[in-house]
Design a protein around this motif. Structure first.
Motif, PDB file in Angstrom:
ATOM      1  N   ARG A  91       5.394  11.586  23.858  1.00 52.07           N
ATOM      2  CA  ARG A  91       3.976  11.251  23.795  1.00 52.07           C
ATOM      3  C   ARG A  91       3.599  10.032  24.624  1.00 52.07           C
ATOM      4  NH1 ARG A  91       0.366  14.380  20.967  1.00 52.07           N
ATOM      5  NH2 ARG A  91      -0.570  13.626  22.871  1.00 52.07           N
ATOM      6  N   CYS A  92       4.545   9.139  24.869  1.00 52.93           N
ATOM      7  CA  CYS A  92       4.212   7.885  25.546  1.00 52.93           C
ATOM      8  C   CYS A  92       4.888   7.756  26.897  1.00 52.93           C
ATOM      9  CB  CYS A  92       4.578   6.690  24.674  1.00 52.93           C
ATOM     10  SG  CYS A  92       3.834   6.782  23.048  1.00 52.93           S
ATOM     11  N   SER A 143       4.611  10.312  29.414  1.00 58.55           N
ATOM     12  CA  SER A 143       4.147  11.330  30.352  1.00 58.55           C
ATOM     13  C   SER A 143       3.315  10.737  31.476  1.00 58.55           C
ATOM     14  CB  SER A 143       3.372  12.423  29.612  1.00 58.55           C
ATOM     15  OG  SER A 143       2.333  11.859  28.851  1.00 58.55           O
ATOM     16  N   CYS A 144       2.532   9.697  31.192  1.00 53.65           N
ATOM     17  CA  CYS A 144       1.683   9.108  32.240  1.00 53.65           C
ATOM     18  C   CYS A 144       2.397   7.965  32.942  1.00 53.65           C
ATOM     19  CB  CYS A 144       0.390   8.582  31.631  1.00 53.65           C
ATOM     20  SG  CYS A 144      -0.577   9.861  30.819  1.00 53.65           S
ATOM     21  N   HIS A 145       3.182   7.219  32.215  1.00 55.40           N
ATOM     22  CA  HIS A 145       3.987   6.128  32.771  1.00 55.40           C
ATOM     23  C   HIS A 145       5.327   6.205  32.067  1.00 55.40           C
ATOM     24  CE1 HIS A 145       2.772   4.388  28.966  1.00 55.40           C
ATOM     25  NE2 HIS A 145       1.501   4.455  29.328  1.00 55.40           N
ATOM     26  N   TYR A 164       7.718   2.487  27.877  1.00 54.73           N
ATOM     27  CA  TYR A 164       8.072   1.069  27.927  1.00 54.73           C
ATOM     28  C   TYR A 164       9.052   0.717  26.825  1.00 54.73           C
ATOM     29  CZ  TYR A 164       4.146   0.643  31.118  1.00 54.73           C
ATOM     30  OH  TYR A 164       3.307   0.798  32.184  1.00 54.73           O
ATOM     31  N   MET A 167       7.237  -5.912  23.871  1.00 49.30           N
ATOM     32  CA  MET A 167       6.034  -6.434  23.228  1.00 49.30           C
ATOM     33  C   MET A 167       6.299  -6.723  21.759  1.00 49.30           C
ATOM     34  SD  MET A 167       2.780  -4.391  24.649  1.00 49.30           S
ATOM     35  CE  MET A 167       2.626  -3.969  26.365  1.00 49.30           C
ATOM     36  N   GLN A 173      -2.026  -1.996  21.480  1.00 50.15           N
ATOM     37  CA  GLN A 173      -1.783  -1.083  22.596  1.00 50.15           C
ATOM     38  C   GLN A 173      -1.918   0.375  22.154  1.00 50.15           C
ATOM     39  OE1 GLN A 173      -1.153  -2.761  25.617  1.00 50.15           O
ATOM     40  NE2 GLN A 173      -1.787  -0.775  26.387  1.00 50.15           N
ATOM     41  N   MET A 174      -1.450   0.659  20.952  1.00 55.66           N
ATOM     42  CA  MET A 174      -1.538   2.035  20.433  1.00 55.66           C
ATOM     43  C   MET A 174      -2.987   2.481  20.326  1.00 55.66           C
ATOM     44  SD  MET A 174       1.299   3.686  19.831  1.00 55.66           S
ATOM     45  CE  MET A 174       0.908   4.921  18.590  1.00 55.66           C
ATOM     46  N   MET A 178      -4.150   3.285  23.818  1.00 58.00           N
ATOM     47  CA  MET A 178      -3.521   4.493  24.346  1.00 58.00           C
ATOM     48  C   MET A 178      -4.038   5.754  23.666  1.00 58.00           C
ATOM     49  SD  MET A 178      -1.827   3.890  26.901  1.00 58.00           S
ATOM     50  CE  MET A 178      -2.380   2.319  27.501  1.00 58.00           C
ATOM     51  N   ARG A 222      -6.897   6.577  25.694  1.00 65.37           N
ATOM     52  CA  ARG A 222      -6.466   7.077  27.009  1.00 65.37           C
ATOM     53  C   ARG A 222      -6.009   8.541  26.915  1.00 65.37           C
ATOM     54  NH1 ARG A 222      -8.647   3.643  28.445  1.00 65.37           N
ATOM     55  NH2 ARG A 222      -8.133   1.677  29.467  1.00 65.37           N
ATOM     56  N   ILE A 223      -5.273   8.852  25.860  1.00 64.22           N
ATOM     57  CA  ILE A 223      -4.741  10.207  25.703  1.00 64.22           C
ATOM     58  C   ILE A 223      -5.879  11.209  25.555  1.00 64.22           C
ATOM     59  CG2 ILE A 223      -3.442  11.694  24.108  1.00 64.22           C
ATOM     60  CD1 ILE A 223      -1.557   9.242  23.677  1.00 64.22           C
ATOM     61  N   ALA A 263      -7.746  11.683  28.785  1.00 67.97           N
ATOM     62  CA  ALA A 263      -6.992  12.465  29.770  1.00 67.97           C
ATOM     63  C   ALA A 263      -6.969  13.946  29.396  1.00 67.97           C
ATOM     64  CB  ALA A 263      -5.571  11.932  29.881  1.00 67.97           C
TER      65      ALA A 263
HETATM   66  C1  HEC Z   1      -2.895  10.040  29.144  1.00 67.21           C
HETATM   67  C2  HEC Z   1      -1.965   9.147  29.816  1.00 67.21           C
HETATM   68  C3  HEC Z   1      -1.262   8.103  28.931  1.00 67.21           C
HETATM   69  C4  HEC Z   1      -0.475   8.343  27.844  1.00 67.21           C
HETATM   70  C5  HEC Z   1      -0.079   9.678  27.225  1.00 67.21           C
HETATM   71  C6  HEC Z   1      -0.030   7.042  27.387  1.00 67.21           C
HETATM   72  N1  HEC Z   1      -0.507   6.050  28.199  1.00 67.21           N
HETATM   73 FE1  HEC Z   1      -0.030   4.079  28.145  1.00 67.21          FE
HETATM   74  N2  HEC Z   1      -1.178   3.740  29.794  1.00 67.21           N
HETATM   75  C7  HEC Z   1      -1.959   4.682  30.436  1.00 67.21           C
HETATM   76  C8  HEC Z   1      -2.726   4.029  31.488  1.00 67.21           C
HETATM   77  C9  HEC Z   1      -3.725   4.726  32.413  1.00 67.21           C
HETATM   78  C10 HEC Z   1      -2.366   2.673  31.463  1.00 67.21           C
HETATM   79  C11 HEC Z   1      -2.897   1.556  32.372  1.00 67.21           C
HETATM   80  C12 HEC Z   1      -3.697   0.534  31.598  1.00 67.21           C
HETATM   81  C13 HEC Z   1      -4.960   1.092  30.970  1.00 67.21           C
HETATM   82  O1  HEC Z   1      -5.639   1.949  31.578  1.00 67.21           O
HETATM   83  O2  HEC Z   1      -5.288   0.672  29.849  1.00 67.21           O
HETATM   84  C14 HEC Z   1      -1.367   2.529  30.401  1.00 67.21           C
HETATM   85  C15 HEC Z   1      -0.729   1.343  30.080  1.00 67.21           C
HETATM   86  C16 HEC Z   1       0.161   1.179  29.021  1.00 67.21           C
HETATM   87  C17 HEC Z   1       0.850  -0.053  28.717  1.00 67.21           C
HETATM   88  C18 HEC Z   1       0.865  -1.298  29.573  1.00 67.21           C
HETATM   89  C19 HEC Z   1      -0.216  -2.244  29.272  1.00 67.21           C
HETATM   90  C20 HEC Z   1      -0.056  -3.483  30.149  1.00 67.21           C
HETATM   91  O3  HEC Z   1      -0.802  -4.395  29.900  1.00 67.21           O
HETATM   92  O4  HEC Z   1       0.794  -3.489  31.040  1.00 67.21           O
HETATM   93  C21 HEC Z   1       1.567   0.169  27.577  1.00 67.21           C
HETATM   94  C22 HEC Z   1       2.461  -0.831  26.849  1.00 67.21           C
HETATM   95  C23 HEC Z   1       1.311   1.524  27.160  1.00 67.21           C
HETATM   96  N3  HEC Z   1       0.465   2.119  28.078  1.00 67.21           N
HETATM   97  C24 HEC Z   1       1.837   2.103  26.026  1.00 67.21           C
HETATM   98  C25 HEC Z   1       1.673   3.445  25.677  1.00 67.21           C
HETATM   99  C26 HEC Z   1       2.123   4.038  24.444  1.00 67.21           C
HETATM  100  C27 HEC Z   1       2.820   3.298  23.305  1.00 67.21           C
HETATM  101  C28 HEC Z   1       1.804   5.359  24.496  1.00 67.21           C
HETATM  102  C29 HEC Z   1       2.025   6.417  23.428  1.00 67.21           C
HETATM  103  C30 HEC Z   1       1.223   6.299  22.227  1.00 67.21           C
HETATM  104  C31 HEC Z   1       1.153   5.602  25.785  1.00 67.21           C
HETATM  105  N4  HEC Z   1       1.085   4.416  26.457  1.00 67.21           N
HETATM  106  C32 HEC Z   1       0.735   6.851  26.248  1.00 67.21           C
HETATM  107  C33 HEC Z   1      -1.987   6.029  30.167  1.00 67.21           C
HETATM  108  C34 HEC Z   1      -1.289   6.666  29.164  1.00 67.21           C
END
Ligand code: HEC
Length: 97
Positions: free
Chosen positions: A41-42, A44-46, A49, A54, A62-63, A66, A69-70, A73
């Motif tokens: 779940r976390c 697929s886009c990046h 981590y 953190m 952050q959750m 995200m 964001r999910i 998307a």
């Molecule tokens: C749909 C795509 C997508 C998914 C799935 C996703 N992320 Fe992200 N994430 C992003 C994007 C785009 C960014 C760039 C920063 C922003 O847009 O907020 C990011 C940035 C981050 C960062 C970095 C923030 C920073 O300040 O550097 C963290 C930590 C993170 N995501 C955690 C998660 C976690 C935990 C999950 C699972 C629940 C998750 N991501 C799932 C798209 C996604």
């Protein structure tokens, strides 16, 4: 050999070394459901981590971001169950400061 080519080559080697380190630095709780769900779940886009990068409080925030964001998307939203499992996983393994 030209200096610019040499510089480019050392840069390439540095990148490869870094990539290798990233891969060997595996996530905690390898092979558990929580770890797999986290990658699924976390990751697929990046890249997923490292939980240690953190604190628990930062992961909670952050959750929230995200989850939005999910949905934005167009991916299927986290169920409350998935959200809890992932957040617990991150909290258990979070960094201290
Ligand atoms: C749909 C795509 C997508 C998914 C799935 C996703 N992320 Fe992200 N994430 C992003 C994007 C785009 C960014 C760039 C920063 C922003 O847009 O907020 C990011 C940035 C981050 C960062 C970095 C923030 C920073 O300040 O550097 C963290 C930590 C993170 N995501 C955690 C998660 C976690 C935990 C999950 C699972 C629940 C998750 N991501 C799932 C798209 C996604």
């Amino acid at each position: 050999m030209d200096w610019s080519v040499w510089r480019l080559r050392s840069l390439l080697v540095a990148c490869l070394l870094l990539a290798g380190c990233q891969k060997s630095q595996s996530l905690p709780e390898q092979g558990t459901y929580a770890q797999q769900l986290y990658v699924e779940r976390c990751g697929s886009c990046h890249r997923p981590y490292s939980p240690r990068s953190m604190t628990a409080a930062m992961w909670e925030m952050q959750m929230e971001v995200m989850r939005t964001r999910i949905v934005q998307a167009g991916e299927s939203p986290l169920t409350p169950e998935q959200n809890r499992i992932i957040l617990d996983y991150l909290r258990r393994n979070a960094g201290r400061q």
